[in-house]
Design a protein around this motif. Sequence first.
Motif, short mmCIF file in Angstrom:
data_model
loop_
_atom_site.label_atom_id
_atom_site.label_comp_id
_atom_site.label_asym_id
_atom_site.label_seq_id
_atom_site.Cartn_x
_atom_site.Cartn_y
_atom_site.Cartn_z
N MET A 270 8.93 -6.60 -4.02
CA MET A 270 7.97 -6.53 -5.10
C MET A 270 6.58 -6.63 -4.47
O MET A 270 6.37 -7.41 -3.55
CB MET A 270 8.23 -7.66 -6.09
N LEU A 271 5.67 -5.85 -4.98
CA LEU A 271 4.31 -5.80 -4.47
C LEU A 271 3.33 -6.32 -5.51
O LEU A 271 3.51 -6.08 -6.71
CB LEU A 271 3.92 -4.35 -4.16
N ALA A 272 2.30 -6.99 -5.04
CA ALA A 272 1.21 -7.40 -5.93
C ALA A 272 -0.10 -7.27 -5.17
O ALA A 272 -0.15 -7.52 -3.96
CB ALA A 272 1.40 -8.83 -6.41
N LEU A 273 -1.11 -6.88 -5.87
CA LEU A 273 -2.46 -6.90 -5.35
C LEU A 273 -3.22 -7.87 -6.25
O LEU A 273 -3.34 -7.64 -7.45
CB LEU A 273 -3.10 -5.52 -5.37
N LEU A 274 -3.69 -8.97 -5.66
CA LEU A 274 -4.40 -10.00 -6.41
C LEU A 274 -5.89 -9.81 -6.23
O LEU A 274 -6.36 -9.62 -5.12
CB LEU A 274 -4.04 -11.40 -5.92
N GLN A 275 -6.61 -9.89 -7.32
CA GLN A 275 -8.06 -9.88 -7.26
C GLN A 275 -8.55 -11.13 -7.96
O GLN A 275 -8.23 -11.36 -9.14
CB GLN A 275 -8.63 -8.61 -7.89
N ARG A 276 -9.28 -11.96 -7.21
CA ARG A 276 -9.88 -13.15 -7.81
C ARG A 276 -11.06 -12.67 -8.64
O ARG A 276 -11.92 -11.95 -8.15
CB ARG A 276 -10.34 -14.10 -6.71
N VAL B 117 -7.56 -24.54 -10.67
CA VAL B 117 -8.85 -24.26 -11.34
C VAL B 117 -8.67 -23.95 -12.82
O VAL B 117 -9.65 -23.70 -13.52
CB VAL B 117 -9.63 -23.12 -10.64
N GLY B 118 -7.44 -23.96 -13.32
CA GLY B 118 -7.20 -23.67 -14.73
C GLY B 118 -7.51 -22.23 -15.09
O GLY B 118 -7.89 -21.93 -16.22
N GLY B 119 -7.34 -21.32 -14.12
CA GLY B 119 -7.65 -19.91 -14.34
C GLY B 119 -6.53 -19.16 -15.03
O GLY B 119 -5.40 -19.63 -15.13
N GLY B 120 -6.87 -17.97 -15.49
CA GLY B 120 -5.89 -17.13 -16.17
C GLY B 120 -5.24 -16.14 -15.23
O GLY B 120 -5.71 -15.91 -14.11
N LEU B 121 -4.15 -15.56 -15.71
CA LEU B 121 -3.49 -14.44 -15.03
C LEU B 121 -3.55 -13.24 -15.97
O LEU B 121 -3.19 -13.35 -17.14
CB LEU B 121 -2.02 -14.74 -14.74
N LEU B 122 -4.02 -12.12 -15.46
CA LEU B 122 -3.96 -10.85 -16.19
C LEU B 122 -3.03 -9.96 -15.37
O LEU B 122 -3.37 -9.54 -14.26
CB LEU B 122 -5.35 -10.22 -16.33
N ILE B 123 -1.82 -9.72 -15.90
CA ILE B 123 -0.77 -9.03 -15.16
C ILE B 123 -0.68 -7.59 -15.65
O ILE B 123 -0.43 -7.34 -16.83
CB ILE B 123 0.58 -9.74 -15.34
N VAL B 124 -0.89 -6.66 -14.72
CA VAL B 124 -0.95 -5.23 -15.05
C VAL B 124 0.05 -4.48 -14.17
O VAL B 124 0.01 -4.60 -12.94
CB VAL B 124 -2.38 -4.68 -14.80
N SER B 125 0.94 -3.72 -14.79
CA SER B 125 1.90 -2.93 -14.01
C SER B 125 1.17 -1.79 -13.30
O SER B 125 0.30 -1.15 -13.87
CB SER B 125 3.00 -2.38 -14.92
N GLN B 126 1.55 -1.56 -12.04
CA GLN B 126 0.91 -0.48 -11.28
C GLN B 126 1.87 0.03 -10.22
O GLN B 126 1.87 -0.42 -9.08
CB GLN B 126 -0.40 -0.95 -10.64
N PHE B 127 2.68 1.04 -10.59
CA PHE B 127 3.67 1.58 -9.67
C PHE B 127 3.03 2.26 -8.47
O PHE B 127 3.66 2.40 -7.42
CB PHE B 127 4.62 2.55 -10.39
N THR B 128 1.76 2.63 -8.56
CA THR B 128 1.12 3.33 -7.43
C THR B 128 0.94 2.43 -6.21
O THR B 128 0.64 2.93 -5.13
CB THR B 128 -0.24 3.93 -7.85
N LEU B 129 1.15 1.12 -6.36
CA LEU B 129 1.11 0.26 -5.18
C LEU B 129 2.20 0.62 -4.18
O LEU B 129 2.09 0.33 -3.00
CB LEU B 129 1.26 -1.22 -5.58
N ALA B 130 3.24 1.28 -4.65
CA ALA B 130 4.35 1.68 -3.78
C ALA B 130 4.10 3.03 -3.10
O ALA B 130 5.01 3.60 -2.50
CB ALA B 130 5.65 1.74 -4.58
N ALA B 131 2.90 3.53 -3.17
CA ALA B 131 2.59 4.84 -2.60
C ALA B 131 2.92 4.92 -1.12
O ALA B 131 2.57 4.04 -0.34
CB ALA B 131 1.12 5.17 -2.81
N GLY C 269 9.46 4.85 -3.46
CA GLY C 269 9.76 3.44 -3.19
C GLY C 269 9.64 2.56 -4.41
O GLY C 269 10.16 1.43 -4.43
N ALA C 270 8.98 3.04 -5.45
CA ALA C 270 8.85 2.26 -6.68
C ALA C 270 10.18 2.23 -7.41
O ALA C 270 10.98 3.16 -7.32
CB ALA C 270 7.78 2.87 -7.59
N ALA C 271 10.42 1.15 -8.12
CA ALA C 271 11.64 1.05 -8.92
C ALA C 271 11.63 2.14 -9.99
O ALA C 271 10.57 2.53 -10.49
CB ALA C 271 11.71 -0.32 -9.59
N PRO C 272 12.81 2.66 -10.36
CA PRO C 272 12.87 3.61 -11.48
C PRO C 272 12.26 2.96 -12.73
O PRO C 272 12.27 1.72 -12.86
CB PRO C 272 14.37 3.86 -11.65
#
Length: 147
Positions: A1-7, A69-83, A95-98
């Motif tokens: 599983m891939l994630a790109l985190l942006q603070r 820090v009591g911060g939030g998570l905004l979770i966005v699907s992005q299959f292009t990370l598997a490019a 490489g992305a899941a079906p």
Amino acid sequence: MLALLQRVKEARVDVAGQTIGSIQQGLLVLLCAERGDSDAVADKLLAKILKLRIFSDEADKMNKSVVDVGGGLLIVSQFTLAADTSSGNRPSFTGAAPPDDGRRLYDYFVEQARASHPIVQTGQFAADMQVHLVNDGPVTIPLRTSA
């Protein structure tokens, strides 16, 4: 599983001109399920995200997590990370899941995040989304987990 985190200082996701998810300080999590990923892989990635110390402490060192820090998570699907761009000029996304597996794992990840963290917002799986953010730092961290 891939994630790109942006603070982020703030982030939101719009679909068809309507805001469907937004947070103030926290992490924008661009998320991609890969072929063969499982619930256990999603759990491992979520645990890492919640514990990752990428927020500044009083000495301006990256020493605090999104939980600290009591911060939030905004979770966005992005299959292009598997490019895969290793051949030619058009990326391959094999490489992305079906889509059905990707949706199930995305939904599972969001469900687990909501059970573990008080501030969780989302995008919309497979939608044409516009993501707006103010990157804090900027700090952008790629993560990959596997079984």
